[in-house]
Design a protein around this motif. Sequence first.
Motif, short mmCIF file in Angstrom:
data_model
loop_
_atom_site.label_atom_id
_atom_site.label_comp_id
_atom_site.label_asym_id
_atom_site.label_seq_id
_atom_site.Cartn_x
_atom_site.Cartn_y
_atom_site.Cartn_z
N THR A 37 0.69 -1.19 -0.35
CA THR A 37 0.22 0.05 0.19
C THR A 37 1.15 1.22 -0.06
O THR A 37 0.66 2.41 -0.31
CB THR A 37 -1.09 -0.01 0.87
OG1 THR A 37 -0.03 0.22 1.88
CG2 THR A 37 -2.05 -1.25 1.53
N HIS A 40 2.85 3.78 -4.97
CA HIS A 40 1.65 5.73 -4.64
C HIS A 40 0.77 5.40 -5.56
O HIS A 40 -0.37 5.43 -5.95
CB HIS A 40 2.70 7.07 -5.29
CG HIS A 40 2.12 7.86 -6.06
ND1 HIS A 40 1.11 8.35 -5.15
CD2 HIS A 40 1.40 8.51 -6.69
CE1 HIS A 40 0.41 9.40 -5.06
NE2 HIS A 40 0.71 9.71 -6.64
N GLY A 41 1.16 3.94 -7.44
CA GLY A 41 0.02 3.91 -8.13
C GLY A 41 -0.46 2.99 -7.61
O GLY A 41 -2.07 3.40 -8.30
N ARG A 43 -1.22 2.52 -4.34
CA ARG A 43 -2.72 3.68 -3.42
C ARG A 43 -3.74 4.44 -4.63
O ARG A 43 -4.66 4.45 -3.95
CB ARG A 43 -1.59 4.38 -2.52
CG ARG A 43 -2.49 4.77 -1.81
CD ARG A 43 -1.73 5.57 -0.51
NE ARG A 43 -0.58 6.54 -0.90
CZ ARG A 43 0.64 6.38 -0.85
NH1 ARG A 43 1.30 5.41 0.11
NH2 ARG A 43 1.24 7.39 -1.62
N THR A 44 -3.11 5.20 -4.94
CA THR A 44 -3.84 6.04 -6.24
C THR A 44 -5.10 4.98 -6.88
O THR A 44 -6.31 5.59 -6.96
CB THR A 44 -2.99 6.88 -7.47
OG1 THR A 44 -2.07 7.68 -6.70
CG2 THR A 44 -3.54 7.54 -8.14
N LEU A 45 -5.07 3.82 -7.46
CA LEU A 45 -5.48 3.61 -8.22
C LEU A 45 -6.87 2.43 -7.13
O LEU A 45 -7.74 2.33 -7.12
CB LEU A 45 -5.01 1.88 -8.84
CG LEU A 45 -6.41 0.88 -9.37
CD1 LEU A 45 -6.74 1.22 -10.48
CD2 LEU A 45 -5.17 -0.51 -9.58
N VAL A 47 -7.92 3.97 -4.16
CA VAL A 47 -8.50 5.03 -3.85
C VAL A 47 -9.93 5.42 -4.80
O VAL A 47 -10.17 6.02 -5.00
CB VAL A 47 -6.99 6.39 -3.18
CG1 VAL A 47 -8.57 7.76 -3.35
CG2 VAL A 47 -6.28 6.31 -2.06
N ALA A 48 -9.20 5.06 -6.04
CA ALA A 48 -9.94 5.96 -7.44
C ALA A 48 -11.50 5.17 -7.11
O ALA A 48 -11.78 5.35 -7.20
CB ALA A 48 -8.89 5.94 -8.17
N ARG A 51 -13.43 5.31 -4.85
CA ARG A 51 -14.17 6.11 -4.34
C ARG A 51 -15.65 5.76 -5.94
O ARG A 51 -16.18 6.82 -5.95
CB ARG A 51 -13.75 7.62 -5.34
CG ARG A 51 -13.00 8.88 -4.58
CD ARG A 51 -12.32 9.27 -4.68
NE ARG A 51 -11.39 9.92 -3.46
CZ ARG A 51 -10.24 10.98 -3.89
NH1 ARG A 51 -10.25 11.55 -5.09
NH2 ARG A 51 -9.35 11.34 -2.74
#
Length: 99
Positions: A37, A40-41, A43-45, A47-48, A51
């Motif tokens: 986790t 960065h990549g 974690r960004t995926l 989170v997206a 959402r």
Amino acid sequence: MVHALVDIADLLLSIVTWIIIGQVILSWLFAFNVLNTSSHGVRTLAVAIDRITAPLYRPIRRILPDFGGIDFSPLVILILIQVLKRLLAGAEAQYYLGG
């Protein structure tokens, strides 16, 4: 025209289905430490996708009881999507049969 609308709705429901399946698999990979986790990549995926799926899960999570850390809301949403797809197909067939 009706056939095109039903096809678009079916496509959107299929996309949501695959997003949910991807989110479930991603959560398993996080739970078993297969994915890190701190990346960065990744974690960004995550989170997206969260959402996108959170508004779908929220009403189901309010209704379902606590199962001790197991979240059944994705399964409930996937079942509801399949029900909606069948209702759309039935409504389309009924429309073309003139009923």
